[in-house]
Write a protein that holds these residues in place. Structure first.
Motif, PDB file in Angstrom:
ATOM      1  N   ASN A   1      -8.046 -18.198 -35.615  1.00  0.00           N
ATOM      2  CA  ASN A   1      -7.811 -16.857 -35.064  1.00  0.00           C
ATOM      3  C   ASN A   1      -6.919 -16.907 -33.825  1.00  0.00           C
ATOM      4  O   ASN A   1      -6.062 -16.028 -33.645  1.00  0.00           O
ATOM      5  CB  ASN A   1      -9.141 -16.170 -34.752  1.00  0.00           C
TER       6      ASN A   1
ATOM      7  N   HIS B   1      -3.643 -14.805 -34.200  1.00  0.00           N
ATOM      8  CA  HIS B   1      -3.717 -13.483 -33.570  1.00  0.00           C
ATOM      9  C   HIS B   1      -3.458 -13.456 -32.068  1.00  0.00           C
ATOM     10  O   HIS B   1      -3.137 -12.402 -31.534  1.00  0.00           O
ATOM     11  CB  HIS B   1      -5.097 -12.859 -33.835  1.00  0.00           C
ATOM     12  N   ALA B   2      -3.620 -14.607 -31.374  1.00  0.00           N
ATOM     13  CA  ALA B   2      -3.502 -14.567 -29.909  1.00  0.00           C
ATOM     14  C   ALA B   2      -2.032 -14.709 -29.504  1.00  0.00           C
ATOM     15  O   ALA B   2      -1.607 -15.758 -29.028  1.00  0.00           O
ATOM     16  CB  ALA B   2      -4.366 -15.658 -29.282  1.00  0.00           C
TER      17      ALA B   2
ATOM     18  N   ASP C   1      -8.328 -18.745 -25.583  1.00  0.00           N
ATOM     19  CA  ASP C   1      -6.864 -18.692 -25.616  1.00  0.00           C
ATOM     20  C   ASP C   1      -6.386 -17.806 -24.478  1.00  0.00           C
ATOM     21  O   ASP C   1      -7.185 -17.159 -23.800  1.00  0.00           O
ATOM     22  CB  ASP C   1      -6.367 -18.172 -26.975  1.00  0.00           C
TER      23      ASP C   1
ATOM     24  N   ARG D   1      -2.594 -12.309 -26.261  1.00  0.00           N
ATOM     25  CA  ARG D   1      -2.943 -10.903 -26.297  1.00  0.00           C
ATOM     26  C   ARG D   1      -4.307 -10.752 -26.970  1.00  0.00           C
ATOM     27  O   ARG D   1      -4.543 -11.316 -28.025  1.00  0.00           O
ATOM     28  CB  ARG D   1      -1.863 -10.139 -27.102  1.00  0.00           C
TER      29      ARG D   1
ATOM     30  N   THR E   1      -7.708  -8.545 -28.660  1.00  0.00           N
ATOM     31  CA  THR E   1      -7.848  -7.463 -29.629  1.00  0.00           C
ATOM     32  C   THR E   1      -8.909  -6.491 -29.139  1.00  0.00           C
ATOM     33  O   THR E   1      -9.443  -6.627 -28.038  1.00  0.00           O
ATOM     34  CB  THR E   1      -8.232  -8.039 -31.011  1.00  0.00           C
TER      35      THR E   1
ATOM     36  N   ALA F   1     -12.770  -5.078 -33.623  1.00  0.00           N
ATOM     37  CA  ALA F   1     -12.279  -6.094 -34.568  1.00  0.00           C
ATOM     38  C   ALA F   1     -13.221  -7.287 -34.621  1.00  0.00           C
ATOM     39  O   ALA F   1     -13.302  -7.977 -35.647  1.00  0.00           O
ATOM     40  CB  ALA F   1     -10.879  -6.542 -34.175  1.00  0.00           C
ATOM     41  N   LEU F   2     -13.944  -7.505 -33.523  1.00  0.00           N
ATOM     42  CA  LEU F   2     -14.787  -8.694 -33.421  1.00  0.00           C
ATOM     43  C   LEU F   2     -16.270  -8.389 -33.634  1.00  0.00           C
ATOM     44  O   LEU F   2     -17.101  -9.293 -33.612  1.00  0.00           O
ATOM     45  CB  LEU F   2     -14.592  -9.336 -32.033  1.00  0.00           C
TER      46      LEU F   2
ATOM     47  N   GLY G   1      -8.300 -11.025 -46.061  1.00  0.00           N
ATOM     48  CA  GLY G   1      -8.619 -11.476 -44.705  1.00  0.00           C
ATOM     49  C   GLY G   1     -10.005 -11.018 -44.277  1.00  0.00           C
ATOM     50  O   GLY G   1     -10.826 -10.590 -45.081  1.00  0.00           O
ATOM     51  N   GLY G   2     -10.263 -11.128 -42.994  1.00  0.00           N
ATOM     52  CA  GLY G   2     -11.491 -10.577 -42.430  1.00  0.00           C
ATOM     53  C   GLY G   2     -12.733 -11.423 -42.621  1.00  0.00           C
ATOM     54  O   GLY G   2     -13.848 -10.939 -42.454  1.00  0.00           O
ATOM     55  N   LEU G   3     -12.585 -12.692 -42.985  1.00  0.00           N
ATOM     56  CA  LEU G   3     -13.761 -13.535 -43.180  1.00  0.00           C
ATOM     57  C   LEU G   3     -14.083 -14.405 -41.965  1.00  0.00           C
ATOM     58  O   LEU G   3     -15.207 -14.869 -41.817  1.00  0.00           O
ATOM     59  CB  LEU G   3     -13.569 -14.444 -44.400  1.00  0.00           C
ATOM     60  N   GLY G   4     -13.101 -14.616 -41.087  1.00  0.00           N
ATOM     61  CA  GLY G   4     -13.263 -15.579 -40.006  1.00  0.00           C
ATOM     62  C   GLY G   4     -14.399 -15.234 -39.053  1.00  0.00           C
ATOM     63  O   GLY G   4     -15.319 -16.034 -38.851  1.00  0.00           O
ATOM     64  N   VAL G   5     -14.344 -14.054 -38.466  1.00  0.00           N
ATOM     65  CA  VAL G   5     -15.376 -13.652 -37.506  1.00  0.00           C
ATOM     66  C   VAL G   5     -16.733 -13.563 -38.204  1.00  0.00           C
ATOM     67  O   VAL G   5     -17.757 -13.975 -37.650  1.00  0.00           O
ATOM     68  CB  VAL G   5     -15.008 -12.308 -36.827  1.00  0.00           C
TER      69      VAL G   5
ATOM     70  N   THR H   1      -8.730 -14.279 -24.992  1.00  0.00           N
ATOM     71  CA  THR H   1     -10.032 -14.142 -25.627  1.00  0.00           C
ATOM     72  C   THR H   1     -10.840 -15.412 -25.413  1.00  0.00           C
ATOM     73  O   THR H   1     -10.321 -16.513 -25.549  1.00  0.00           O
ATOM     74  CB  THR H   1      -9.843 -13.912 -27.143  1.00  0.00           C
TER      75      THR H   1
HETATM   76  N1  LIG Z   1      -8.501 -15.085 -30.513  1.00  0.00           N
HETATM   77  C1  LIG Z   1      -8.132 -13.839 -30.933  1.00  0.00           C
HETATM   78  N2  LIG Z   1      -7.129 -13.161 -30.318  1.00  0.00           N
HETATM   79  C2  LIG Z   1      -6.757 -11.941 -30.738  1.00  0.00           C
HETATM   80  N3  LIG Z   1      -7.346 -11.304 -31.780  1.00  0.00           N
HETATM   81  C3  LIG Z   1      -8.343 -11.909 -32.435  1.00  0.00           C
HETATM   82  C4  LIG Z   1      -8.803 -13.206 -32.062  1.00  0.00           C
HETATM   83  N4  LIG Z   1      -9.807 -13.550 -32.884  1.00  0.00           N
HETATM   84  C5  LIG Z   1      -9.970 -12.539 -33.738  1.00  0.00           C
HETATM   85  N5  LIG Z   1      -9.103 -11.524 -33.483  1.00  0.00           N
HETATM   86  C6  LIG Z   1      -9.016 -10.219 -34.196  1.00  0.00           C
HETATM   87  O1  LIG Z   1     -10.152 -10.084 -35.028  1.00  0.00           O
HETATM   88  C7  LIG Z   1      -9.765  -9.757 -36.354  1.00  0.00           C
HETATM   89  C8  LIG Z   1     -10.742 -10.296 -37.356  1.00  0.00           C
HETATM   90  O2  LIG Z   1     -10.607 -11.692 -37.472  1.00  0.00           O
HETATM   91  P1  LIG Z   1     -11.117 -12.457 -38.784  1.00  0.00           P
HETATM   92  O3  LIG Z   1     -12.486 -11.970 -39.116  1.00  0.00           O
HETATM   93  O4  LIG Z   1     -10.975 -13.905 -38.541  1.00  0.00           O
HETATM   94  O5  LIG Z   1     -10.155 -11.998 -39.955  1.00  0.00           O
HETATM   95  P2  LIG Z   1      -8.582 -12.235 -40.130  1.00  0.00           P
HETATM   96  O6  LIG Z   1      -8.168 -13.321 -39.202  1.00  0.00           O
HETATM   97  O7  LIG Z   1      -8.425 -12.604 -41.551  1.00  0.00           O
HETATM   98  O8  LIG Z   1      -7.947 -10.905 -39.816  1.00  0.00           O
HETATM   99  C9  LIG Z   1      -8.359 -10.294 -36.496  1.00  0.00           C
HETATM  100  O9  LIG Z   1      -7.613  -9.594 -37.469  1.00  0.00           O
HETATM  101  C10 LIG Z   1      -7.798 -10.097 -35.091  1.00  0.00           C
HETATM  102  O10 LIG Z   1      -7.306  -8.790 -34.941  1.00  0.00           O
END
Ligand SMILES: Nc1ncnc2c1ncn2[C@@H]1O[C@H](COP(=O)(O)OP(=O)(O)O)[C@@H](O)[C@H]1O
Ligand SMILES: Nc1ncnc2c1ncn2[C@@H]1O[C@H](COP(=O)(O)OP(=O)(O)O)[C@@H](O)[C@H]1O
Lengths: 115, 144, 144, 115
Positions: free
Chosen positions: C61, C65-66, C89, C92, C94, C98-99, C110-114, C134
């Motif tokens: 992530n 995303h950062a 990190d 930027r 979020t 989103a978290l 997507g959307g499985l990481g968190v 973050t």
């Molecule tokens: N370290 C980060 N910095 C910025 N945004 C983040 C970070 N970690 C997670 N996010 C935000 O959280 C959302 C969800 O993350 P995740 O569940 O891993 O799904 P994905 O990465 O597939 O979008 C991401 O799309 C992003 O917007």
């Protein structure tokens, strides 16, 4: 990143203790090896075969333990033979010149016979 | 299967840094991390073993000799043709003679660490400050 | 064979820290290091796999995303009964939504990481600053 | 920390391509997996068996590649079956609910027969 120590009796021409080491010998694990070898020597076992076939890694603290044991058993006319086939570990015995002070064998049988 | 990422990493000025407590139980983690970094850079299995041992010897010396230092910093700098690793402590330093190149004495229990580091790496440099600690910088080149 | 060093590590306030460039090729090194740390602490093989995956998802992530962050800092704090890992990190940030905890949508790429991080760890806390980045703090307890 | 991809033809009741993956699938290696699967689908192969028996590790980017491939072949009435026995990897398919959208089998034969 750990070490297992196992001691066996070998009853050959010249009886000895065989010490199997399994794992990695470094600054963290070598005290355990030293303890085992010191225990054997203190109990009067001066002919030792140390089997390094399952040792994936050894550093200078491990070498120091082996050298220390060799010095102690030699005071009692004993000896330490090593079993080692791993090329990386053989290389370390080469570089450090320890090939000249240890008997290093490819098989446990050879190490025991040549005590 | 292993693909070189050295050139890509340079662009972002690739430095991987690890900080461990100055304690025997964490040297294995440093070895693992260095092995992972070196395998990413297409070092041979033999060279990876050399790097692991050199880093472990350096950490062991910090733990055993760098009085007053509570942490070890291992910094790996990735260049296209080489890996430079510095191992730094903040303990009491030693004399330059202790770290000078020399052959190990016969049947001597200690004194193998610096010798092994110098044997296994292509370039080795110590920077000692009795007050601020010891920094060992060592380099291994990628054989092509 | 594995011996717990947790209690010893606490005395020296055990923190192991790893800093990697914010690039896909270094996530594997973070996984290796975390696996090494967790195995020192007597975590089960299953728990070690959970920790590896949670840390890798956090790093992924940061990389994806950062925006603007060039490095990831992974800090492992060792306590007698738990391991707390922070992944930080300086990119930027979020929005908190989103978290937030939520179930993944069906067949969504997507959307499985968190979601995985929240499923695999015992405690998960995000600290987001749109300017400074973050910080994810996550804890796994040793089962006794 | 790398992945090897190998593609084989399977000529059964319903012919398919079998994709062997060997190694770890993460943010660094999943592009290589995606490329291989996209190549097959672009070439008109819509029935795929992906053998994960030698995959030691998979993360969400790897899952994303599998889901993306499934969506694409379904547009052509195709399907993706997985071969997976590793409990840790099965657990991840469980947690994420992906067990409900993929056919997951213990053997390659079963995965091919049930396309
Ligand atoms: N370290 C980060 N910095 C910025 N945004 C983040 C970070 N970690 C997670 N996010 C935000 O959280 C959302 C969800 O993350 P995740 O569940 O891993 O799904 P994905 O990465 O597939 O979008 C991401 O799309 C992003 O917007
Ligand atoms: N990081 C360090 N801090 C202080 N002294 C060091 C450090 N590294 C090496 N030394 C000194 O160099 C000497 C030689 O080290 P080495 O060759 O590893 O052998 P040994 O550790 O067995 O004495 C040590 O005895 C010590 O005095």
């Amino acid at each position: 990143m750990d070490i297992a120590v196992n001691v066996r009796q070998h009853d050959g021409q010249r009886p000895c203790k065989v010490v199997d080491l399994n794992g990695e010998i470094d600054v963290y694990t070598s005290p355990k090896v030293k303890e085992a070898l010191t225990g054997l020597i203190d109990a009067g076992h001066y002919d030792l075969v140390i089997n390094l076939e399952n040792v994936r890694y050894i550093d200078s603290t491990g070498l120091g333990v082996l050298i220390g044991s060799l010095k102690r058993v030699r005071e009692h006319a004993g000896t330490v033979n090593l079993v080692c086939t791993n090329p990386q570990i053989k290389k370390i015995f080469d570089i450090t010149g320890l090939v000249k002070i240890f008997g290093i064998y490819d098989t446990e049988a050879a190490a025991c016979e040549n005590l | 299967m292993r693909e070189s990422v050295a050139s890509a990493a340079v662009a972002s000025d690739g430095v991987v840094e690890l900080r461990i407590p100055s304690r025997a139980e964490w040297v294995g983690v440093a070895r693992l991390a260095v092995a992972g970094i070196a395998s990413r850079l297409q070092f041979s299995i033999d060279d990876i073993e050399d790097l692991k041992l050199a880093v472990a010897e350096a950490c062991t010396n910090c733990i055993q000799h760098a009085t007053g230092s509570d942490a070890i910093i291992i910094a790996c700098r990735i260049l296209p043709d080489r890996l430079t690793i510095s191992v730094t402590d903040h303990g009491r330093g030693t004399s330059p003679e202790a770290l000078a190149p020399k052959r190990p004495g016969d049947q001597q229990v200690g004194g193998l660490g610096v010798f092994l580091i110098r044997s296994l790496m292509d370039e080795v440099e110590y920077e000692v400050d009795p007050q601020t600690g010891t920094c060992l910088r060592m380099t291994k080149y990628l054989r092509s």
